[in-house]
Design an enzyme around this catalytic site. Structure first.
Site, PDB file in Angstrom:
ATOM      1  N   CYS A   1      18.695  51.024   7.481  1.00  0.00           N
ATOM      2  CA  CYS A   1      17.244  50.930   7.431  1.00  0.00           C
ATOM      3  C   CYS A   1      16.789  49.488   7.274  1.00  0.00           C
ATOM      4  O   CYS A   1      17.593  48.581   7.103  1.00  0.00           O
ATOM      5  CB  CYS A   1      16.657  51.835   6.353  1.00  0.00           C
ATOM      6  SG  CYS A   1      17.155  51.434   4.687  1.00  0.00           S
TER       7      CYS A   1
ATOM      8  N   CYS B   1      14.010  55.085  11.604  1.00  0.00           N
ATOM      9  CA  CYS B   1      12.784  55.391  12.341  1.00  0.00           C
ATOM     10  C   CYS B   1      12.925  55.013  13.811  1.00  0.00           C
ATOM     11  O   CYS B   1      13.424  53.936  14.146  1.00  0.00           O
ATOM     12  CB  CYS B   1      11.601  54.661  11.721  1.00  0.00           C
ATOM     13  SG  CYS B   1      11.331  55.081   9.992  1.00  0.00           S
TER      14      CYS B   1
ATOM     15  N   ASP C   1      11.831  51.959   3.408  1.00  0.00           N
ATOM     16  CA  ASP C   1      10.394  51.702   3.446  1.00  0.00           C
ATOM     17  C   ASP C   1       9.560  52.957   3.649  1.00  0.00           C
ATOM     18  O   ASP C   1       8.464  53.074   3.101  1.00  0.00           O
ATOM     19  CB  ASP C   1      10.079  50.700   4.564  1.00  0.00           C
ATOM     20  CG  ASP C   1      10.621  49.312   4.241  1.00  0.00           C
ATOM     21  OD1 ASP C   1      11.262  49.159   3.185  1.00  0.00           O
ATOM     22  OD2 ASP C   1      10.413  48.400   5.045  1.00  0.00           O
TER      23      ASP C   1
ATOM     24  N   SER D   1       4.341  46.979   8.380  1.00  0.00           N
ATOM     25  CA  SER D   1       5.499  47.702   8.880  1.00  0.00           C
ATOM     26  C   SER D   1       5.710  47.385  10.347  1.00  0.00           C
ATOM     27  O   SER D   1       4.774  47.066  11.079  1.00  0.00           O
ATOM     28  CB  SER D   1       5.267  49.205   8.712  1.00  0.00           C
ATOM     29  OG  SER D   1       6.158  49.946   9.506  1.00  0.00           O
TER      30      SER D   1
END
Length: 581
Positions: free
Chosen positions: A135, A207, A94, A484
């Site tokens: 991810c 992330c 993403d 997100s």
């Protein structure tokens, strides 16, 4: 624990293993011949075949450590009388797909991952699976495949990225998205933005905040598909390889014992535990898509409304970015997901009797966990950050099927203002970059739902720009698309029914007054039923540019967001399960 020297002195009985179709009997000679070409011996072929499925690729840092970890899984499988067979599948990451047409592929990739893992396992008759994912969409996709196949399986997260440092402060990729907004206002120069760009992401891993990847990693432990503690360590740490080895060892134990299988583990109560960990950590709103989709694979009805009910009664106790202060490494340093689960168990917010891949219950897995002192990453259940979860479900005449908002870090939970309507993310982002909005506006992005997008894009570029411009809580944003896990601000996603099927969001006009009340869980437009009916009679469907290929196929198959945006009938329609062939 499994003793490889004593478990099967006479070898494995393959009568109950699906690999018998490719390894046993004269008719399997051609199939065995193909496997011998890869160096497999008689001993290898006599053992269970274990799929080691990874999303390794060079598309993003989330995935680049998975090949290393897969080697450790294979070692664990091999040393405990199994024959590992490594294979890979796709991912769409993403952070790179965000803010352009590529994001349409993101949610679609979740289902493609589940489908391709299923097809590989079916085609080669593997007896069990260890699934490694790095991810956002690869985590639920891999777990969906495990539940669908219902072979003995263990999930393992590839680990988070280490936080970057920008002028003495920890930063993540979300800070870079917000830096784009600061650049638009003149607060950041070109050099400032370049400096942040170059330091935010430090090597391998997903992330670092409580965005979708780390949220679903927490889910993997809370739901019982992963070994306790395996979600925590950052990707570069050698600890990840130890967990990978033990995941290989654990799957062999599951084969030996005949279970528990994924559908023994993923029960209604386990799904409630998973929703609770999302709420307690202020996790990603995307979990409200993925948990219903995982439930669907087990034949369990568990919709956005069910997820929202758990969110409503679960305290928010982990102070994680983007709404809080800390990243995944900080949670790992104070004891990891187990600390949060233990506090939730103490407060009666999870079911301790749910079975896990260890063969023990959640409560048994947590027996030795103690609450860490002198830290403020995780709060005691008796003193939560908020008495209810960091994510809230909404319903009203604007979202009859529901919507969702992350409230972690919000100062006010009520917002009312005039609609400013956009029929795509690009239109809205362009207006935001030019600051063509006013404080108090409710920005509406529609025709970005699962069918209408197609693909239900995330809106991080837009929300990041708003926050970077200092308008994060001065405007609200609603969409039939997604946000997100890194989004913060008054941002409502998953509005359903979506615009493409004539949902009320398609009928909105500039100036309509919208009221969002996250305290009471409502979202309404101040229009009469008569006015809405009049507008619906005039409404005509809007087309899109994806009329062939994978995105077209997805748009034909995909269901509504509140049921997880799934693309097949699920376990309720099955006449058999792969493992029982």
């Amino acid at each position: 624990m499994f003793d490889k020297n004593k478990a099967h002195p006479d070898g494995w009985n393959k009568d109950r293993l699906v690999s018998r179709h490719v390894t046993v009997g004269p008719d399997a000679a051609p199939r065995r011949s193909m496997m011998r070409a890869m160096g497999l011996t008689d001993e290898d072929l006599a053992q269970p075949l274990v799929g080691v499925a990874t999303c390794w690729n060079e598309a993003a840092p989330c995935n680049i450590a998975l090949s290393r970890q897969a080697k450790s899984v294979k070692k664990g499988v091999t040393e405990f009388e199994g024959t590992p067979r490594e294979f890979t599948t796709i991912t769409v990451t993403d952070g790179i797909a965000m803010g352009h047409e590529g994001m349409r592929s993101s949610l679609v990739s979740r289902d493609a991952i589940a489908d391709t893992v299923e097809l590989t396992m079916r085609g080669h008759c593997y007896d069990a699976i260890v699934g490694l994912a790095g991810c956002d969409k690869s985590l639920p996709g891999m777990m969906m495949a495990m539940i669908r196949l219902n072979v003995p399986g263990v999930f393992m997260y590839g680990g988070s990225i280490l936080p970057g440092k920008f002028r003495g402060q920890d930063v993540t990729i979300i800070d870079v998205f917000e830096g784009v907004g600061k650049h638009a206002t003149g607060e950041f120069s070109d050099d400032d933005l370049k400096e942040m760009e170059c330091c935010a992401c430090q090597g391998a891993g997903a992330c670092g905040g409580q965005f979708t990847a780390n949220t679903m990693a927490c889910v993997s432990e809370a739901i019982g598909l992963a070994l306790p503690g395996s979600a925590g360590a950052p990707a570069p740490y050698e600890t990840r390889d130890e967990y990978a080895y033990h995941s290989g060892r654990a799957v062999m134990q599951l084969i030996k014992n005949g279970g528990p299988r994924p559908r023994d583990i993923v029960t209604r109560k386990a799904l409630e535990n998973a929703a609770a960990i999302v709420a307690a950590t202020g996790g990603s709103t995307n979990a409200a898509l993925h948990l219903p989709a995982m439930a669907h694979e087990a034949g369990i009805e568990f919709t956005l409304s069910d997820v929202a009910e758990i969110f409503k009664r679960t305290p928010y106790i982990a102070d994680m970015k983007p709404g809080g202060k800390y990243v995944a490494k900080d949670l790992f340093d104070v004891g990891g997901v187990s600390v949060v689960l233990k506090e939730l168990l103490k407060g009666g917010h999870i079911h301790g009797d749910c079975i896990t891949v260890t063969g023990k219950t959640i409560a048994e897995n947590l027996e030795s966990v103690t609450f860490p002192e002198n830290q403020d990453v995780v709060y005691p259940i008796s003193m939560p950050i908020r008495p209810t979860g960091g994510v809230v479900g909404l319903k009203g005449n604007l979202a009859e099927e529901g919507a969702i908002v992350k409230i972690a870090g919000l100062k006010s939970l009520v917002f009312e203002g005039p609609a400013r309507c956009f029929d795509s993310e690009e239109e809205c982002f362009a207006a935001v970059q030019k600051r063509l909005y006013k404080d108090g506006d409710v920005l509406v992005i529609r025709y970005e739902g699962p069918k209408g997008g197609p693909g239900m894009r995330e809106m991080l570029s837009t929300t990041g720009a708003l926050y970077g411009q200092g308008a994060g809580e001065k405007v609200a944003l609603i969409t039939d698309g997604r946000f997100s896990g890194g989004t913060r601000g008054f941002c409502i996603g998953h509005v359903g029914p979506e615009a493409a099927v004539g949902g009320v969001i398609a009928l909105l006009e500039d100036g309509d007054i919208i009221r969002i009340d996250a305290e009471n869980g409502t979202i309404d437009v101040k229009l009469s039923d008569e006015e809405l009916a009049s507008r619906r009679r005039k409404w005509t469907p809007k087309g899109h540019n994806y009329n062939a290929g994978a995105l077209w196929k997805y748009a034909q198959l995909v269901g509504p967001a509140f049921r997880g945006a799934v693309t097949h009938p699920g376990a309720k329609a099955e006449t058999h399960v792969f493992v029982d062939l």
